[in-house]
Design a protein around this motif. Structure first.
Motif, PDB file in Angstrom:
ATOM      1  N   PRO A  68     -12.631 -25.204  34.664  1.00  8.06           N
ATOM      2  CA  PRO A  68     -13.202 -24.099  33.893  1.00  8.06           C
ATOM      3  C   PRO A  68     -12.156 -23.046  33.557  1.00  8.06           C
ATOM      4  CG  PRO A  68     -13.893 -23.954  36.182  1.00  8.06           C
ATOM      5  CD  PRO A  68     -13.147 -25.250  36.042  1.00  8.06           C
ATOM      6  N   ILE A  69     -12.303 -22.452  32.374  1.00 12.61           N
ATOM      7  CA  ILE A  69     -11.377 -21.401  31.964  1.00 12.61           C
ATOM      8  C   ILE A  69     -11.837 -20.033  32.449  1.00 12.61           C
ATOM      9  CG2 ILE A  69     -12.421 -20.946  29.689  1.00 12.61           C
ATOM     10  CD1 ILE A  69      -9.498 -20.848  28.592  1.00 12.61           C
ATOM     11  N   LYS A  88     -13.541 -12.570  16.882  1.00 15.46           N
ATOM     12  CA  LYS A  88     -12.249 -11.878  16.895  1.00 15.46           C
ATOM     13  C   LYS A  88     -12.372 -10.646  16.019  1.00 15.46           C
ATOM     14  CE  LYS A  88      -7.267 -12.518  16.251  1.00 15.46           C
ATOM     15  NZ  LYS A  88      -6.200 -13.427  15.739  1.00 15.46           N
ATOM     16  N   ILE A  89     -12.146  -9.479  16.610  1.00  8.06           N
ATOM     17  CA  ILE A  89     -12.191  -8.217  15.890  1.00  8.06           C
ATOM     18  C   ILE A  89     -10.799  -7.617  15.936  1.00  8.06           C
ATOM     19  CG2 ILE A  89     -13.265  -5.946  15.710  1.00  8.06           C
ATOM     20  CD1 ILE A  89     -15.677  -7.092  17.222  1.00  8.06           C
ATOM     21  N   GLU A  90     -10.195  -7.482  14.740  1.00 12.58           N
ATOM     22  CA  GLU A  90      -8.805  -7.069  14.638  1.00 12.58           C
ATOM     23  C   GLU A  90      -7.952  -8.077  15.399  1.00 12.58           C
ATOM     24  OE1 GLU A  90      -9.229  -2.978  15.855  1.00 12.58           O
ATOM     25  OE2 GLU A  90     -10.117  -2.411  13.922  1.00 12.58           O
ATOM     26  N   ASP A  91      -7.283  -7.697  16.465  1.00 10.08           N
ATOM     27  CA  ASP A  91      -6.417  -8.675  17.147  1.00 10.08           C
ATOM     28  C   ASP A  91      -6.903  -9.015  18.550  1.00 10.08           C
ATOM     29  OD1 ASP A  91      -5.902  -6.196  18.219  1.00 10.08           O
ATOM     30  OD2 ASP A  91      -3.718  -6.434  18.297  1.00 10.08           O
ATOM     31  N   ILE A  92      -8.176  -8.734  18.813  1.00  6.98           N
ATOM     32  CA  ILE A  92      -8.731  -8.996  20.136  1.00  6.98           C
ATOM     33  C   ILE A  92      -9.923  -9.941  20.040  1.00  6.98           C
ATOM     34  CG2 ILE A  92      -9.853  -7.950  22.154  1.00  6.98           C
ATOM     35  CD1 ILE A  92      -8.287  -5.428  21.632  1.00  6.98           C
ATOM     36  N   PHE A  93      -9.981 -10.918  20.934  1.00 10.55           N
ATOM     37  CA  PHE A  93     -11.115 -11.822  21.038  1.00 10.55           C
ATOM     38  C   PHE A  93     -12.137 -11.225  22.007  1.00 10.55           C
ATOM     39  CE2 PHE A  93      -7.512 -14.521  19.936  1.00 10.55           C
ATOM     40  CZ  PHE A  93      -8.022 -15.252  18.866  1.00 10.55           C
ATOM     41  N   TYR A  94     -13.381 -11.225  21.582  1.00 15.18           N
ATOM     42  CA  TYR A  94     -14.484 -10.707  22.391  1.00 15.18           C
ATOM     43  C   TYR A  94     -15.393 -11.882  22.747  1.00 15.18           C
ATOM     44  CZ  TYR A  94     -13.034  -6.039  20.936  1.00 15.18           C
ATOM     45  OH  TYR A  94     -12.311  -4.885  20.725  1.00 15.18           O
ATOM     46  N   LEU A  95     -15.407 -12.255  24.018  1.00 12.68           N
ATOM     47  CA  LEU A  95     -16.263 -13.333  24.494  1.00 12.68           C
ATOM     48  C   LEU A  95     -17.397 -12.709  25.313  1.00 12.68           C
ATOM     49  CD1 LEU A  95     -15.343 -16.827  25.691  1.00 12.68           C
ATOM     50  CD2 LEU A  95     -16.857 -15.475  27.126  1.00 12.68           C
ATOM     51  N   THR A  96     -18.596 -12.844  24.810  1.00  4.50           N
ATOM     52  CA  THR A  96     -19.764 -12.322  25.524  1.00  4.50           C
ATOM     53  C   THR A  96     -20.478 -13.476  26.214  1.00  4.50           C
ATOM     54  OG1 THR A  96     -21.088 -12.489  23.489  1.00  4.50           O
ATOM     55  CG2 THR A  96     -20.063 -10.364  23.965  1.00  4.50           C
ATOM     56  N   TYR A  97     -21.145 -13.153  27.313  1.00  6.56           N
ATOM     57  CA  TYR A  97     -21.850 -14.187  28.066  1.00  6.56           C
ATOM     58  C   TYR A  97     -22.953 -13.538  28.889  1.00  6.56           C
ATOM     59  CZ  TYR A  97     -18.821 -12.623  31.947  1.00  6.56           C
ATOM     60  OH  TYR A  97     -18.163 -11.877  32.902  1.00  6.56           O
ATOM     61  N   THR A  98     -23.842 -14.368  29.392  1.00  5.68           N
ATOM     62  CA  THR A  98     -24.890 -13.891  30.290  1.00  5.68           C
ATOM     63  C   THR A  98     -24.393 -14.018  31.724  1.00  5.68           C
ATOM     64  OG1 THR A  98     -26.700 -14.455  28.787  1.00  5.68           O
ATOM     65  CG2 THR A  98     -27.238 -14.246  31.115  1.00  5.68           C
ATOM     66  N   LEU A 109     -19.062  -8.899  29.052  1.00  5.67           N
ATOM     67  CA  LEU A 109     -17.992  -9.036  28.062  1.00  5.67           C
ATOM     68  C   LEU A 109     -16.656  -9.315  28.734  1.00  5.67           C
ATOM     69  CD1 LEU A 109     -16.823  -8.660  25.149  1.00  5.67           C
ATOM     70  CD2 LEU A 109     -16.674  -6.217  25.662  1.00  5.67           C
ATOM     71  N   ALA A 110     -15.886 -10.236  28.126  1.00  4.83           N
ATOM     72  CA  ALA A 110     -14.494 -10.465  28.497  1.00  4.83           C
ATOM     73  C   ALA A 110     -13.668 -10.425  27.218  1.00  4.83           C
ATOM     74  CB  ALA A 110     -14.322 -11.805  29.201  1.00  4.83           C
ATOM     75  N   ILE A 111     -12.444  -9.913  27.307  1.00  2.00           N
ATOM     76  CA  ILE A 111     -11.590  -9.809  26.122  1.00  2.00           C
ATOM     77  C   ILE A 111     -10.250 -10.499  26.381  1.00  2.00           C
ATOM     78  CG2 ILE A 111     -12.675  -7.692  25.284  1.00  2.00           C
ATOM     79  CD1 ILE A 111     -10.309  -6.127  26.426  1.00  2.00           C
ATOM     80  N   SER A 112      -9.613 -10.897  25.277  1.00  2.00           N
ATOM     81  CA  SER A 112      -8.332 -11.592  25.376  1.00  2.00           C
ATOM     82  C   SER A 112      -7.569 -11.407  24.066  1.00  2.00           C
ATOM     83  CB  SER A 112      -8.564 -13.085  25.636  1.00  2.00           C
ATOM     84  OG  SER A 112      -7.340 -13.809  25.619  1.00  2.00           O
ATOM     85  N   ARG A 113      -6.258 -11.526  24.145  1.00  2.00           N
ATOM     86  CA  ARG A 113      -5.433 -11.528  22.938  1.00  2.00           C
ATOM     87  C   ARG A 113      -4.891 -12.915  22.621  1.00  2.00           C
ATOM     88  NH1 ARG A 113      -4.072  -6.489  20.968  1.00  2.00           N
ATOM     89  NH2 ARG A 113      -4.581  -4.725  22.345  1.00  2.00           N
ATOM     90  N   ASP A 114      -5.043 -13.852  23.577  1.00  2.00           N
ATOM     91  CA  ASP A 114      -4.432 -15.164  23.375  1.00  2.00           C
ATOM     92  C   ASP A 114      -5.367 -16.329  23.709  1.00  2.00           C
ATOM     93  OD1 ASP A 114      -4.588 -15.021  26.137  1.00  2.00           O
ATOM     94  OD2 ASP A 114      -2.414 -14.975  26.469  1.00  2.00           O
ATOM     95  N   LEU A 115      -6.630 -16.049  24.030  1.00  2.00           N
ATOM     96  CA  LEU A 115      -7.631 -17.064  24.379  1.00  2.00           C
ATOM     97  C   LEU A 115      -7.319 -17.793  25.687  1.00  2.00           C
ATOM     98  CD1 LEU A 115      -8.389 -18.642  20.866  1.00  2.00           C
ATOM     99  CD2 LEU A 115      -9.811 -17.038  22.162  1.00  2.00           C
ATOM    100  N   THR A 116      -6.355 -17.293  26.409  1.00  2.00           N
ATOM    101  CA  THR A 116      -5.979 -17.899  27.700  1.00  2.00           C
ATOM    102  C   THR A 116      -6.147 -16.907  28.848  1.00  2.00           C
ATOM    103  OG1 THR A 116      -4.391 -19.384  26.628  1.00  2.00           O
ATOM    104  CG2 THR A 116      -4.129 -19.019  28.995  1.00  2.00           C
ATOM    105  N   ASN A 117      -5.632 -15.720  28.652  1.00  2.00           N
ATOM    106  CA  ASN A 117      -5.721 -14.673  29.678  1.00  2.00           C
ATOM    107  C   ASN A 117      -6.864 -13.731  29.323  1.00  2.00           C
ATOM    108  OD1 ASN A 117      -3.150 -15.295  31.229  1.00  2.00           O
ATOM    109  ND2 ASN A 117      -2.340 -15.031  29.153  1.00  2.00           N
ATOM    110  N   TRP A 118      -7.842 -13.627  30.235  1.00  2.00           N
ATOM    111  CA  TRP A 118      -9.058 -12.877  29.955  1.00  2.00           C
ATOM    112  C   TRP A 118      -9.210 -11.704  30.904  1.00  2.00           C
ATOM    113  CZ3 TRP A 118     -11.974 -13.916  25.742  1.00  2.00           C
ATOM    114  CH2 TRP A 118     -11.751 -15.145  25.107  1.00  2.00           C
ATOM    115  N   LYS A 119      -9.671 -10.596  30.363  1.00  2.00           N
ATOM    116  CA  LYS A 119      -9.995  -9.411  31.153  1.00  2.00           C
ATOM    117  C   LYS A 119     -11.489  -9.172  31.084  1.00  2.00           C
ATOM    118  CE  LYS A 119      -9.153  -4.437  31.596  1.00  2.00           C
ATOM    119  NZ  LYS A 119      -8.451  -3.246  31.009  1.00  2.00           N
TER     120      LYS A 119
END
Length: 352
Positions: A68-69, A88-98, A109-119
Protein backbone atom coordinates in the motif's frame (compact mmCIF):
# COMPACT_ATOMS: atom_id res chain seq x y z
CA UNK A 1 -30.66 7.46 -23.75
CA UNK A 2 -26.94 7.66 -24.38
CA UNK A 3 -24.63 4.75 -25.12
CA UNK A 4 -22.48 3.55 -22.23
CA UNK A 5 -19.95 0.79 -22.91
CA UNK A 6 -18.98 -1.44 -20.03
CA UNK A 7 -15.31 -2.10 -20.67
CA UNK A 8 -15.05 -4.77 -17.98
CA UNK A 9 -12.94 -5.44 -14.91
CA UNK A 10 -9.63 -3.58 -14.57
CA UNK A 11 -8.41 -4.83 -11.17
CA UNK A 12 -9.21 -7.82 -8.97
CA UNK A 13 -8.05 -8.73 -5.48
CA UNK A 14 -4.83 -10.70 -5.14
CA UNK A 15 -3.36 -13.02 -2.53
CA UNK A 16 -1.30 -10.18 -1.08
CA UNK A 17 -2.26 -9.58 2.54
CA UNK A 18 -3.25 -5.93 2.13
CA UNK A 19 -5.72 -6.60 -0.72
CA UNK A 20 -6.79 -10.21 -0.29
CA UNK A 21 -10.43 -9.32 0.50
CA UNK A 22 -11.10 -6.87 -2.29
CA UNK A 23 -10.09 -3.83 -4.34
CA UNK A 24 -12.59 -1.06 -5.07
CA UNK A 25 -13.48 2.63 -5.38
CA UNK A 26 -10.36 4.12 -7.04
CA UNK A 27 -9.10 7.68 -7.40
CA UNK A 28 -7.72 8.34 -10.89
CA UNK A 29 -5.67 11.23 -12.28
CA UNK A 30 -3.70 11.86 -15.46
CA UNK A 31 -0.62 13.99 -15.02
CA UNK A 32 2.21 14.57 -17.52
CA UNK A 33 0.68 12.00 -19.88
CA UNK A 34 0.73 9.29 -17.21
CA UNK A 35 -2.41 7.96 -15.55
CA UNK A 36 -2.26 7.07 -11.86
CA UNK A 37 -4.82 4.99 -10.00
CA UNK A 38 -5.08 4.94 -6.19
CA UNK A 39 -7.51 2.32 -4.95
CA UNK A 40 -9.04 1.06 -1.75
CA UNK A 41 -7.47 -2.27 -0.84
CA UNK A 42 -9.16 -4.42 1.80
CA UNK A 43 -7.33 -6.88 4.06
CA UNK A 44 -8.77 -9.49 6.39
CA UNK A 45 -10.76 -7.88 9.16
CA UNK A 46 -12.05 -5.19 6.79
CA UNK A 47 -9.02 -2.93 7.27
CA UNK A 48 -8.46 -0.73 4.22
CA UNK A 49 -5.32 0.87 2.84
CA UNK A 50 -4.61 2.66 -0.44
CA UNK A 51 -2.97 0.66 -3.21
CA UNK A 52 -1.43 2.06 -6.38
CA UNK A 53 -1.06 1.21 -10.05
CA UNK A 54 -0.23 3.14 -13.21
CA UNK A 55 -2.07 2.66 -16.49
CA UNK A 56 -0.57 2.10 -19.92
CA UNK A 57 -3.85 3.30 -21.41
CA UNK A 58 -7.31 3.80 -19.89
CA UNK A 59 -8.00 0.06 -19.94
CA UNK A 60 -4.63 -1.56 -19.29
CA UNK A 61 -2.49 -1.72 -16.15
CA UNK A 62 1.17 -0.86 -16.61
CA UNK A 63 2.60 -1.27 -13.10
CA UNK A 64 0.99 -2.34 -9.82
CA UNK A 65 2.65 -2.01 -6.44
CA UNK A 66 2.73 -5.01 -4.14
CA UNK A 67 2.31 -2.85 -1.05
CA UNK A 68 0.00 0.00 0.00
CA UNK A 69 1.07 3.56 -0.72
CA UNK A 70 -0.97 4.90 2.21
CA UNK A 71 -1.92 3.04 5.37
CA UNK A 72 -3.52 3.91 8.73
CA UNK A 73 -1.14 5.83 11.01
CA UNK A 74 -3.35 7.83 13.36
CA UNK A 75 -6.22 7.10 15.69
CA UNK A 76 -8.82 8.75 13.49
CA UNK A 77 -8.07 6.23 10.72
CA UNK A 78 -7.05 3.18 12.72
CA UNK A 79 -9.72 0.95 11.17
CA UNK A 80 -9.06 1.99 7.61
CA UNK A 81 -8.40 4.49 4.84
CA UNK A 82 -11.27 4.21 2.38
CA UNK A 83 -12.63 5.44 -0.97
CA UNK A 84 -9.99 7.94 -2.20
CA UNK A 85 -10.53 10.74 -4.72
CA UNK A 86 -7.80 12.91 -6.19
CA UNK A 87 -7.34 16.28 -7.93
CA UNK A 88 -4.41 18.53 -8.74
CA UNK A 89 -4.83 22.19 -7.84
CA UNK A 90 -1.99 24.37 -9.07
CA UNK A 91 1.08 22.26 -8.22
CA UNK A 92 -0.31 20.22 -5.35
CA UNK A 93 -2.19 16.91 -5.44
CA UNK A 94 -5.12 16.67 -3.03
CA UNK A 95 -6.11 13.10 -2.14
CA UNK A 96 -9.25 12.89 -0.03
CA UNK A 97 -10.45 9.74 1.68
CA UNK A 98 -12.78 8.45 4.35
CA UNK A 99 -10.99 7.93 7.66
CA UNK A 100 -12.62 5.20 9.74
CA UNK A 101 -11.75 4.74 13.42
CA UNK A 102 -14.17 1.90 14.07
CA UNK A 103 -17.00 4.26 15.05
CA UNK A 104 -16.77 7.38 12.90
CA UNK A 105 -16.38 7.73 9.13
CA UNK A 106 -15.15 11.21 8.24
CA UNK A 107 -13.47 12.95 5.30
CA UNK A 108 -9.71 13.42 5.57
CA UNK A 109 -7.04 14.94 3.34
CA UNK A 110 -3.48 14.12 2.27
CA UNK A 111 -1.38 16.29 -0.05
CA UNK A 112 1.65 15.65 -2.23
CA UNK A 113 3.77 17.33 -4.89
CA UNK A 114 5.05 14.13 -6.49
CA UNK A 115 2.36 11.45 -5.87
CA UNK A 116 4.90 9.51 -3.81
CA UNK A 117 5.50 11.48 -0.62
CA UNK A 118 2.27 12.33 1.19
CA UNK A 119 1.51 14.65 4.08
CA UNK A 120 -1.68 13.87 5.99
CA UNK A 121 -3.60 16.96 7.11
CA UNK A 122 -6.15 14.96 9.08
CA UNK A 123 -9.94 15.22 9.17
CA UNK A 124 -11.19 18.41 7.53
CA UNK A 125 -14.97 17.85 7.68
CA UNK A 126 -17.08 18.75 10.74
CA UNK A 127 -16.64 16.66 13.88
CA UNK A 128 -20.10 17.23 15.28
CA UNK A 129 -22.04 14.95 17.58
CA UNK A 130 -25.55 13.78 16.92
CA UNK A 131 -26.84 15.89 19.82
CA UNK A 132 -25.15 18.97 18.39
CA UNK A 133 -26.66 18.17 15.02
CA UNK A 134 -30.11 17.93 16.59
CA UNK A 135 -29.52 21.29 18.25
CA UNK A 136 -28.78 22.90 14.91
CA UNK A 137 -31.74 21.04 13.44
CA UNK A 138 -34.04 22.83 15.85
CA UNK A 139 -32.62 26.18 14.76
CA UNK A 140 -32.77 25.52 11.01
CA UNK A 141 -35.92 23.70 9.90
CA UNK A 142 -34.14 22.49 6.78
CA UNK A 143 -32.80 19.74 9.05
CA UNK A 144 -36.06 17.87 8.75
CA UNK A 145 -36.90 14.35 9.79
CA UNK A 146 -35.02 12.74 6.90
CA UNK A 147 -31.66 13.93 8.28
CA UNK A 148 -32.45 12.62 11.73
CA UNK A 149 -33.68 9.31 10.32
CA UNK A 150 -30.64 8.73 8.12
CA UNK A 151 -28.02 9.69 10.67
CA UNK A 152 -29.20 8.60 14.09
CA UNK A 153 -28.36 4.92 13.48
CA UNK A 154 -24.70 5.55 14.36
CA UNK A 155 -25.47 6.03 18.05
CA UNK A 156 -27.93 3.17 18.43
CA UNK A 157 -25.28 0.59 19.37
CA UNK A 158 -22.68 2.83 21.05
CA UNK A 159 -22.27 3.06 24.82
CA UNK A 160 -20.47 6.41 24.80
CA UNK A 161 -22.33 8.63 22.35
CA UNK A 162 -20.05 11.60 23.10
CA UNK A 163 -17.48 10.02 20.80
CA UNK A 164 -19.94 9.46 17.94
CA UNK A 165 -19.93 12.07 15.21
CA UNK A 166 -22.26 12.71 12.33
CA UNK A 167 -20.87 10.70 9.41
CA UNK A 168 -19.57 13.04 6.70
CA UNK A 169 -18.12 11.08 3.78
CA UNK A 170 -17.54 11.38 0.03
CA UNK A 171 -15.23 14.39 0.36
CA UNK A 172 -14.42 15.55 -3.19
CA UNK A 173 -12.52 18.71 -4.22
CA UNK A 174 -13.20 20.68 -7.39
CA UNK A 175 -10.06 20.39 -9.58
CA UNK A 176 -9.31 24.11 -9.54
CA UNK A 177 -9.95 27.13 -7.38
CA UNK A 178 -13.01 29.21 -8.22
CA UNK A 179 -12.44 32.93 -7.68
CA UNK A 180 -9.14 31.95 -6.06
CA UNK A 181 -10.85 29.85 -3.42
CA UNK A 182 -11.27 26.14 -2.71
CA UNK A 183 -14.60 24.45 -3.32
CA UNK A 184 -15.49 20.89 -2.36
CA UNK A 185 -18.43 18.55 -1.98
CA UNK A 186 -19.39 16.45 1.02
CA UNK A 187 -22.21 14.03 1.76
CA UNK A 188 -24.31 14.01 4.89
CA UNK A 189 -27.13 11.62 4.12
CA UNK A 190 -29.33 11.82 2.17
CA UNK A 191 -28.04 14.84 0.16
CA UNK A 192 -24.85 16.24 -1.34
CA UNK A 193 -23.63 19.52 0.12
CA UNK A 194 -21.23 22.18 -1.20
CA UNK A 195 -18.49 23.84 0.83
CA UNK A 196 -17.52 27.04 -1.00
CA UNK A 197 -15.09 29.91 -0.80
CA UNK A 198 -12.33 28.53 1.43
CA UNK A 199 -9.10 30.52 1.15
CA UNK A 200 -6.99 27.93 2.96
CA UNK A 201 -7.60 24.55 4.56
CA UNK A 202 -6.82 25.96 8.00
CA UNK A 203 -10.01 28.05 7.75
CA UNK A 204 -12.10 24.92 8.33
CA UNK A 205 -12.40 25.54 12.08
CA UNK A 206 -15.13 24.57 14.53
CA UNK A 207 -16.52 28.10 14.24
CA UNK A 208 -16.64 27.77 10.46
CA UNK A 209 -18.67 24.58 10.73
CA UNK A 210 -21.00 26.04 13.36
CA UNK A 211 -21.85 28.85 10.95
CA UNK A 212 -22.15 26.36 8.12
CA UNK A 213 -24.80 24.33 9.93
CA UNK A 214 -26.72 27.43 10.95
CA UNK A 215 -27.29 28.04 7.21
CA UNK A 216 -27.33 24.40 6.18
CA UNK A 217 -30.17 24.58 3.66
CA UNK A 218 -28.19 27.02 1.52
CA UNK A 219 -25.40 24.45 1.09
CA UNK A 220 -27.47 21.53 -0.25
CA UNK A 221 -26.59 21.24 -3.93
CA UNK A 222 -28.10 17.86 -4.92
CA UNK A 223 -30.97 15.95 -3.32
CA UNK A 224 -32.61 12.64 -4.29
CA UNK A 225 -35.08 13.30 -7.06
CA UNK A 226 -35.64 10.32 -9.35
CA UNK A 227 -36.64 6.73 -8.60
CA UNK A 228 -33.17 5.25 -9.04
CA UNK A 229 -31.71 7.65 -6.42
CA UNK A 230 -34.68 8.12 -4.14
CA UNK A 231 -33.15 6.63 -0.97
CA UNK A 232 -30.01 8.78 -0.90
CA UNK A 233 -27.19 10.07 -3.07
CA UNK A 234 -23.47 10.71 -2.66
CA UNK A 235 -20.48 12.32 -4.34
CA UNK A 236 -18.64 10.27 -6.91
CA UNK A 237 -15.84 11.40 -9.21
CA UNK A 238 -14.23 14.84 -8.86
CA UNK A 239 -16.16 17.42 -10.94
CA UNK A 240 -15.13 17.62 -14.59
CA UNK A 241 -14.98 21.10 -16.10
CA UNK A 242 -16.74 21.43 -19.46
CA UNK A 243 -18.04 24.35 -21.52
CA UNK A 244 -21.57 23.36 -20.44
CA UNK A 245 -20.81 23.34 -16.72
CA UNK A 246 -19.27 21.11 -14.07
CA UNK A 247 -20.05 17.51 -14.99
CA UNK A 248 -20.84 15.59 -11.82
CA UNK A 249 -20.75 11.79 -11.83
CA UNK A 250 -22.29 10.68 -8.53
CA UNK A 251 -23.96 7.62 -7.04
CA UNK A 252 -27.66 7.23 -6.44
CA UNK A 253 -29.22 4.60 -4.19
CA UNK A 254 -32.67 3.08 -4.11
CA UNK A 255 -34.10 0.35 -1.92
CA UNK A 256 -35.34 -2.85 -3.54
CA UNK A 257 -36.55 -6.27 -2.45
CA UNK A 258 -32.90 -7.40 -2.71
CA UNK A 259 -31.57 -4.45 -0.68
CA UNK A 260 -29.99 -1.18 -1.73
CA UNK A 261 -28.99 -0.76 -5.39
CA UNK A 262 -26.15 1.68 -6.20
CA UNK A 263 -26.14 3.27 -9.66
CA UNK A 264 -23.92 5.85 -11.37
CA UNK A 265 -25.69 9.13 -12.13
CA UNK A 266 -24.88 12.38 -13.94
CA UNK A 267 -25.67 16.05 -13.39
CA UNK A 268 -24.40 19.50 -14.41
CA UNK A 269 -23.58 22.36 -12.03
CA UNK A 270 -23.01 25.99 -12.98
CA UNK A 271 -19.34 26.82 -13.65
CA UNK A 272 -19.29 30.08 -11.71
CA UNK A 273 -21.84 29.10 -9.08
CA UNK A 274 -21.49 25.36 -8.41
CA UNK A 275 -24.27 25.54 -5.88
CA UNK A 276 -26.68 25.86 -8.80
CA UNK A 277 -27.85 22.65 -10.48
CA UNK A 278 -28.33 23.06 -14.23
CA UNK A 279 -29.59 19.61 -15.11
CA UNK A 280 -29.41 15.91 -14.32
CA UNK A 281 -30.28 12.68 -16.07
CA UNK A 282 -33.68 11.30 -15.00
CA UNK A 283 -32.31 7.77 -15.35
CA UNK A 284 -29.06 6.06 -14.24
CA UNK A 285 -26.02 6.63 -16.40
CA UNK A 286 -25.28 2.98 -15.68
CA UNK A 287 -26.41 0.48 -13.06
CA UNK A 288 -25.54 -3.03 -11.83
CA UNK A 289 -26.27 -5.53 -14.60
CA UNK A 290 -23.16 -7.67 -15.07
CA UNK A 291 -22.59 -10.64 -12.76
CA UNK A 292 -19.52 -8.94 -11.25
CA UNK A 293 -21.65 -5.91 -10.34
CA UNK A 294 -24.55 -7.93 -8.99
CA UNK A 295 -22.61 -10.28 -6.69
CA UNK A 296 -19.70 -9.50 -4.40
CA UNK A 297 -18.91 -8.26 -0.91
CA UNK A 298 -21.91 -5.95 -1.27
CA UNK A 299 -24.34 -6.92 -4.01
CA UNK A 300 -25.83 -4.57 -6.63
CA UNK A 301 -23.18 -1.85 -6.53
CA UNK A 302 -21.73 0.46 -9.17
CA UNK A 303 -19.83 3.11 -7.17
CA UNK A 304 -18.02 5.68 -9.38
CA UNK A 305 -15.05 7.51 -7.85
CA UNK A 306 -12.59 8.36 -10.64
CA UNK A 307 -12.65 9.55 -14.24
CA UNK A 308 -10.34 10.67 -17.04
CA UNK A 309 -11.12 12.24 -20.41
CA UNK A 310 -9.25 11.04 -23.51
CA UNK A 311 -10.15 13.06 -26.60
CA UNK A 312 -13.96 12.90 -26.58
CA UNK A 313 -14.25 9.77 -24.43
CA UNK A 314 -14.96 9.81 -20.72
CA UNK A 315 -13.65 6.78 -18.84
CA UNK A 316 -15.32 6.22 -15.48
CA UNK A 317 -13.70 3.94 -12.89
CA UNK A 318 -15.88 2.39 -10.24
CA UNK A 319 -16.14 -0.18 -7.50
CA UNK A 320 -18.18 -3.18 -8.65
CA UNK A 321 -20.02 -5.02 -5.86
CA UNK A 322 -17.38 -3.74 -3.40
CA UNK A 323 -14.92 -6.37 -4.59
CA UNK A 324 -13.32 -5.32 -7.88
CA UNK A 325 -12.63 -2.26 -10.04
CA UNK A 326 -14.26 -1.85 -13.44
CA UNK A 327 -14.44 0.78 -16.18
CA UNK A 328 -17.11 2.19 -18.48
CA UNK A 329 -16.67 4.59 -21.40
CA UNK A 330 -19.05 7.16 -22.80
CA UNK A 331 -18.84 9.88 -25.42
CA UNK A 332 -18.65 13.02 -23.31
CA UNK A 333 -20.18 15.28 -25.99
CA UNK A 334 -23.14 12.94 -26.25
CA UNK A 335 -23.52 12.92 -22.49
CA UNK A 336 -23.44 16.73 -22.27
CA UNK A 337 -25.97 17.06 -25.11
CA UNK A 338 -28.27 14.66 -23.27
CA UNK A 339 -27.95 16.58 -20.03
CA UNK A 340 -28.69 19.89 -21.75
CA UNK A 341 -31.79 18.33 -23.27
CA UNK A 342 -33.17 17.77 -19.81
CA UNK A 343 -32.27 21.31 -18.85
CA UNK A 344 -34.47 22.56 -21.67
CA UNK A 345 -37.28 20.24 -20.60
CA UNK A 346 -37.08 21.64 -17.06
CA UNK A 347 -37.34 25.18 -18.42
CA UNK A 348 -40.35 24.23 -20.55
CA UNK A 349 -42.11 22.65 -17.57
CA UNK A 350 -41.41 25.66 -15.37
CA UNK A 351 -42.85 28.00 -17.99
CA UNK A 352 -46.15 26.13 -18.40
Amino acid sequence: MITVKKEGILLKKTELDFECDGVLNPAVIKDNEKTHLFYRAVAKGNISTIGYCSLLNPLEVQERYEYPILRPEFGYEKHGIEDPRIVKIEDIFYLTYTAYDGINALGALAISRDLTNWKKLGIIVPEITFEEFKYFSEIDKSHDEKYIRFNKFQISHQENTEEVYLWCKNLVFFPRKINNKFYFLIRIKPDVQLVAGIEKIEDLTSQFWNNYFLNFKEHIVLSPKHEHEISYIGCGCPPIETERGWLIIYHGVHDSVEGYVYSACAALLDLDNPGKEISRLPYPLFKPQEKWELKGEVNNVCFPTGAVVEDDTLFIYYGAADQRIAVVSVNISELLDELITYKYLDVEVNNL
